[in-house]
Each structure stands twice: as C-alpha cells, then as structure tokens.
Design an enzyme around this catalytic site. Structure first.
Site, PDB file in Angstrom:
ATOM      1  CG  LEU A 153       8.118  18.872  16.136  1.00  0.00           C
ATOM      2  CD1 LEU A 153       7.606  19.799  17.241  1.00  0.00           C
ATOM      3  CD2 LEU A 153       8.265  19.677  14.844  1.00  0.00           C
ATOM      4  CE  LYS A 164       6.792   6.182  -3.604  1.00  0.00           C
ATOM      5  NZ  LYS A 164       5.389   6.477  -3.825  1.00  0.00           N
ATOM      6  CB  CYS A 172       6.480   7.372   1.921  1.00  0.00           C
ATOM      7  SG  CYS A 172       5.695   5.766   1.744  1.00  0.00           S
ATOM      8  CD  GLU A 193      -2.787   1.676   4.732  1.00  0.00           C
ATOM      9  OE1 GLU A 193      -3.846   1.171   4.341  1.00  0.00           O
ATOM     10  OE2 GLU A 193      -2.632   2.094   5.893  1.00  0.00           O
TER      11      GLU A 193
HETATM   12  P1  NAD Z   1       6.708  -2.500  -2.650  1.00  0.00           P
HETATM   13  O1  NAD Z   1       7.689  -2.205  -3.703  1.00  0.00           O
HETATM   14  O2  NAD Z   1       7.146  -3.011  -1.329  1.00  0.00           O
HETATM   15  O3  NAD Z   1       5.596  -3.499  -3.201  1.00  0.00           O
HETATM   16  C1  NAD Z   1       5.012  -3.417  -4.451  1.00  0.00           C
HETATM   17  C2  NAD Z   1       4.681  -4.823  -4.887  1.00  0.00           C
HETATM   18  O4  NAD Z   1       3.899  -4.775  -6.082  1.00  0.00           O
HETATM   19  C3  NAD Z   1       5.918  -5.662  -5.218  1.00  0.00           C
HETATM   20  O5  NAD Z   1       5.889  -6.857  -4.466  1.00  0.00           O
HETATM   21  C4  NAD Z   1       5.778  -5.942  -6.724  1.00  0.00           C
HETATM   22  O6  NAD Z   1       6.301  -7.205  -7.101  1.00  0.00           O
HETATM   23  C5  NAD Z   1       4.272  -5.889  -6.878  1.00  0.00           C
HETATM   24  N1  NAD Z   1       3.815  -5.672  -8.251  1.00  0.00           N
HETATM   25  C6  NAD Z   1       4.264  -4.822  -9.178  1.00  0.00           C
HETATM   26  N2  NAD Z   1       3.553  -4.947 -10.328  1.00  0.00           N
HETATM   27  C7  NAD Z   1       2.620  -5.889 -10.107  1.00  0.00           C
HETATM   28  C8  NAD Z   1       1.585  -6.463 -10.889  1.00  0.00           C
HETATM   29  N3  NAD Z   1       1.371  -6.071 -12.145  1.00  0.00           N
HETATM   30  N4  NAD Z   1       0.823  -7.432 -10.333  1.00  0.00           N
HETATM   31  C9  NAD Z   1       1.049  -7.838  -9.067  1.00  0.00           C
HETATM   32  N5  NAD Z   1       2.005  -7.340  -8.280  1.00  0.00           N
HETATM   33  C10 NAD Z   1       2.786  -6.368  -8.782  1.00  0.00           C
HETATM   34  O7  NAD Z   1       5.909  -1.117  -2.450  1.00  0.00           O
HETATM   35  P2  NAD Z   1       5.143  -0.619  -1.129  1.00  0.00           P
HETATM   36  O8  NAD Z   1       6.123  -0.012  -0.186  1.00  0.00           O
HETATM   37  O9  NAD Z   1       4.224  -1.684  -0.670  1.00  0.00           O
HETATM   38  O10 NAD Z   1       4.295   0.598  -1.722  1.00  0.00           O
HETATM   39  C11 NAD Z   1       3.173   0.367  -2.536  1.00  0.00           C
HETATM   40  C12 NAD Z   1       2.468   1.696  -2.697  1.00  0.00           C
HETATM   41  O11 NAD Z   1       1.977   2.147  -1.416  1.00  0.00           O
HETATM   42  C13 NAD Z   1       3.330   2.813  -3.218  1.00  0.00           C
HETATM   43  O12 NAD Z   1       2.549   3.658  -4.011  1.00  0.00           O
HETATM   44  C14 NAD Z   1       3.758   3.556  -1.964  1.00  0.00           C
HETATM   45  O13 NAD Z   1       4.075   4.896  -2.200  1.00  0.00           O
HETATM   46  C15 NAD Z   1       2.511   3.444  -1.119  1.00  0.00           C
HETATM   47  N6  NAD Z   1       2.717   3.514   0.331  1.00  0.00           N
HETATM   48  C16 NAD Z   1       3.805   2.930   0.905  1.00  0.00           C
HETATM   49  C17 NAD Z   1       3.956   2.968   2.280  1.00  0.00           C
HETATM   50  C18 NAD Z   1       5.163   2.348   2.926  1.00  0.00           C
HETATM   51  O14 NAD Z   1       5.407   2.639   4.093  1.00  0.00           O
HETATM   52  N7  NAD Z   1       5.908   1.490   2.253  1.00  0.00           N
HETATM   53  C19 NAD Z   1       3.001   3.594   3.087  1.00  0.00           C
HETATM   54  C20 NAD Z   1       1.876   4.144   2.475  1.00  0.00           C
HETATM   55  C21 NAD Z   1       1.747   4.103   1.093  1.00  0.00           C
END
Ligand code: NAD
Length: 431
Positions: free
Chosen positions: A251, A264, A261, A153
């Site tokens: 910039l 990490k 993101c 994403e």
């Molecule tokens: P987040 O911590 O907000 O959400 C993760 C969710 O997964 C939590 O609600 C957690 O309870 C749930 N979860 C964990 N284990 C689970 C399981 N076994 N079954 C069901 N639910 C479970 O994280 P996020 O910010 O949404 O990021 C998710 C991924 O997307 C990461 O890899 C992140 O790097 C990536 N990402 C994040 C963004 C951003 O802007 N936040 C943008 C692009 C990609």
C-alpha cells in the site's frame, strides 16, 4: 533427493542453491556459458543477499554442481525442474513459452528412465503443464512415463533466499506422483502447502501477482486523489492498512510497479481472459494506472523545472525496479530517464547495485556514488527506495547541488524535514 534445475536465473539459481542448502543433491544447468563458468567458481552472477555464500558453501560440500545444457546425465536425477524465463510476447502480451518448450524437448530427448517427474517452476499461462506433458511424450523415444507437476515460485527479488526458505505457502500442483515428489522435496520447510491440480497451481501464481499489482495501482490512484484534495497518502494508506481485512502490504504510493513479474504477469492474465472472451476491464485499468503514474510523475518534474529541462543536469538516484536487487527489467527508471533525455536533460545516474549501461550507453553519465551524481545538479529524482538514499547526508547533498530540488518518486524523505533544510520538494500523494 536428486534435483536437476534447468535455468539459473533469479529463480532457478536461488532454487538450486536453497534446495542444496536443505540437503538435496542439485545440478543447475543453463545455456548461458558465462553464467555457468562464474557459478562453477562459486560466484553469483546476480546480486541477491546471502546467495553467494550458500552457493560457495554447497559447491564445497559437493551438493551443488553446475553445467552447461541438458544431457543424458539427467537420468541420474529424481526430479527435473523447469525454471527458464517466460518473457512477454511483444505481439499480444502473452507469455512467450519458447524457452519452456525447448527445455521440455531437451528433457524428453535425454530421458531414458522408466519414470520421471518434471516440474514447472516458471510463471506460465494456465494449461502449460498439459503442453509440457504432451511435449515430453512427443519427443521421448524411450517410453519414459512422465509425471508433470506445477510448483510456481513466489520468492521476491531482494529477499529471495529468505523467501524461499520461509515462504507464506508452497504451491504444489500436478498429478499424484508429482505432488508426492514435491511434498517430499519441501518436507523440511515448515509452512502451509496448497496441493491442487496443475491448472489451479498455475492460476494461483498469476492471480496472486495480479492482486498485488492491483493493490499498487489502487494505492497510486488514491495517492493522486490525496494530493489533489490535501490528504496525506502515507497516513491514509496506513489507516487503510490497519483494517485487518485489508492489511498493510503493498500500500505504498510510488512511481508504479516494475520488475520481471507484475508487468508481464498482469499482461499475461489479461490475454488469457481475452482469449476466453471474458471481461478484461479490471486488468486494463491496473495496467493503465501504472503507465499513467510514470507520466504523472514526469509532469511533476516538468512543473518543478525552471523554464526547461534542456541542458540541465538532473541527478537520478535508483535504477533497479526495487531496492536490494540489480534487476532493471521494466524498471520505472528506464522510461523516466528516456523522458528526461527526450526533454534534453543531462542525466547523472547512480544505483548501489543496478546499472543501465546496456540500455543507455554513453547517453547518460553512470556515477560511482550518490554524491557524485548530485554535484551541480538542478534536480534530484529518486526512483528506488534504497536504504543508502534514506540515510544520505542530505545537508551535504544540498551543498553539492546547484539548485536544491528533489522529486521523490518513492516518498523516502519527510517533507517537513527536507523543506526545513531548504529543499524544494515534491513526492507522491503528499503536499
Ligand atoms: P531469468 O531470465 O533471470 O533466468 C532464466 C534463465 O533460463 C536464464 O539464465 C536463461 O539463460 C536460462 N535458459 C533459457 N533457456 C534455457 C534452456 N533451454 N536450458 C537452460 N537454461 C535456459 O528469469 P527469472 O527471473 O529467473 O524467471 C524465471 C521464471 O520464474 C519466469 O517464468 C518468471 O516469471 C518466474 N518468476 C520470477 C521471479 C523473479 O522475481 N524473478 C519470481 C517468481 C517467479
């Protein structure tokens, strides 16, 4: 299509809601009961423009449902998406794939269908799709044939819904059946789609975030140089960005990148390079400049302070790592407030959406509005460029403060205008 989204965080929830908005039937699942309870009532657990409206609307139309955990219900769906967190592993900066592993295991244990497409949406190290495939086969005892895809994403918090609906591109990786399913899933979104193998899809995401972090660190190191030499970082980067080969995005000089993101993912790509015995110096430099930028800003605060910060009331505007979100993960505000507290300052903080109660408890004052924060303050520190701060009644701020001084970590004010009003003012890369 019928889509099963695992993980209802910033990414999974926006994905689930937007896919429903596009006309798919979506079930969002999470292990966090409180979150699911809220969602079932049509309430968003996160602050994101336009999100609650589409959650409510699509729950109403019956296209969006939420439940706790993964169960046999999954077999009614065409495609499962893994959107769980991949936080940093404290030991070595690698991504912690525990939640992805648990999700793959649960999907495998519940899957009874002949064929099933499982897609990774989380940001993961290169090769994770292969591990998901192995795990799905290992824990499944129904001879389900899994087709694994990678669809990282690229939305940005603060504009997540519009980014999801109008992306620059959609990354589609994996085996042929998974690619086909993903192309169908996104057929209503009119944008370039890059179709590739899973490894390249995973790498595109990490490489993109690294390139953006690199631009931020490059801008910040140049801004420090501007300040030392009398150049103006804002005008310099405007000029640099006018070169079409470079472009104007990312910039802006500031107190460094944060969020869930860039920090990490930069550590993650560095640890992958290290694992393969490759040169890590560019990754190291980007991370070092980012860490130094915060320290450099703290030194600015120190220089502006009369004698000492001890017992001085310091106002902080902005806690979120960027505007229009409540996310404080890796936000510069946390380290800067820790430093202020370490120096003995009394911190009065305000943010329109984010709060840091869980981190600081009653060690700081959590203010309800920006004017309350600056009352009798001896310095105002700006750490997030919320529009609300840019539009503040700055004359009122001056009247409320004990000493009119601003350390602006996001260059939200015009130095000339702010000094004319009577403030002592310091920003990033501008005299
Ligand atoms: P987040 O911590 O907000 O959400 C993760 C969710 O997964 C939590 O609600 C957690 O309870 C749930 N979860 C964990 N284990 C689970 C399981 N076994 N079954 C069901 N639910 C479970 O994280 P996020 O910010 O949404 O990021 C998710 C991924 O997307 C990461 O890899 C992140 O790097 C990536 N990402 C994040 C963004 C951003 O802007 N936040 C943008 C692009 C990609």
């Amino acid at each position: 299509m019928k889509v099963y989204v695992v993980g209802c965080g910033y990414v999974g929830l926006v994905t689930a809601a937007c896919l429903a908005e596009l006309g798919h039937n979506v079930l969002g699942t999470d292990i966090n009961r409180e979150k699911i309870k809220k969602l079932q009532k049509g309430k968003s657990p996160i602050y994101e423009a336009g999100l609650e409206e589409i959650i409510e609307k699509n729950i109403g139309s019956g296209r969006l449902k939420f439940q706790v955990g993964i169960d046999a219900n999954i077999n009614k769906y065409d495609l499962a998406m893994i959107a769980v967190g991949t936080p940093e592993r404290v030991s070595d900066g690698r991504a912690d794939l525990y939640y992805v592993a648990e999700t793959a295991k649960q999907i495998a244990k519940n899957a009874r269908k002949k064929d099933f497409v499982v897609v990774g949406k989380s940001t993961v190290p290169i090769g994770t799709s292969g591990q998901i495939r192995q795990s799905l086969s290992l824990y499944n005892d129904s001879r389900t044939k899994f087709h694994v895809g990678s669809n990282p994403e690229t939305l940005r918090e603060g504009s997540a819904v519009s980014d999801f609906m109008n992306p620059d591109r959609i990354i589609i990786g994996g085996d042929q059946k998974a690619q086909k399913a993903l192309l169908k899933l996104y057929e209503k979104i009119n944008c370039p789609k890059i179709v590739t193998n899973a490894e390249s899809a995973e790498m595109i995401k990490l490489a993109s975030n690294f390139m953006l972090a690199l631009r931020v660190s490059a801008t910040n190191i140049l801004a420090r140089m501007c300040e030392a030499t009398g150049a103006n970082a804002e005008e310099v980067m405007k000029g640099v960005g006018m070169d079409k080969r470079i472009g104007p995005q990312y910039l802006r000089a500031g107190v460094g990148y944060g969020g869930s993101c860039f920090p990490k993912d930069t550590k993650s790509i560095r640890s992958i390079a290290k694992h393969w015995g490759l040169d890590t110096s560019l990754f190291d430099a980007v991370m070092k400049i980012n860490a130094d930028q915060r320290e450099w800003f703290c030194q600015k605060i120190d220089k502006m302070t009369l004698f000492t910060l001890k017992n001085k009331k310091i106002a902080v505007w902005g806690l979120a790592f960027k505007p229009d979100t409540d996310d404080i993960r890796e936000a510069p505000s946390i380290e800067i407030i820790k430093w202020l507290l370490g120096e003995g300052a009394k911190v009065f903080a305000y943010d329109p959406a984010a709060n840091v109660r869980k981190i600081f408890g009653n060690k700081i004052h959590h203010c309800r509005d920006k004017y309350e924060a600056v009352k009798k303050a001896e310095l105002l520190v700006v750490l997030t460029e919320w529009k609300e701060f840019q539009e503040a009644d700055i004359k009122k701020v001056k009247k409320l403060m004990l000493v009119p001084k601003i350390a602006d970590g996001r260059n939200i004010f015009d130095p000339k205008k702010i000094r004319k009003i009577g403030f002592e003012y310091s920003s990033i890369g501008r005299k």
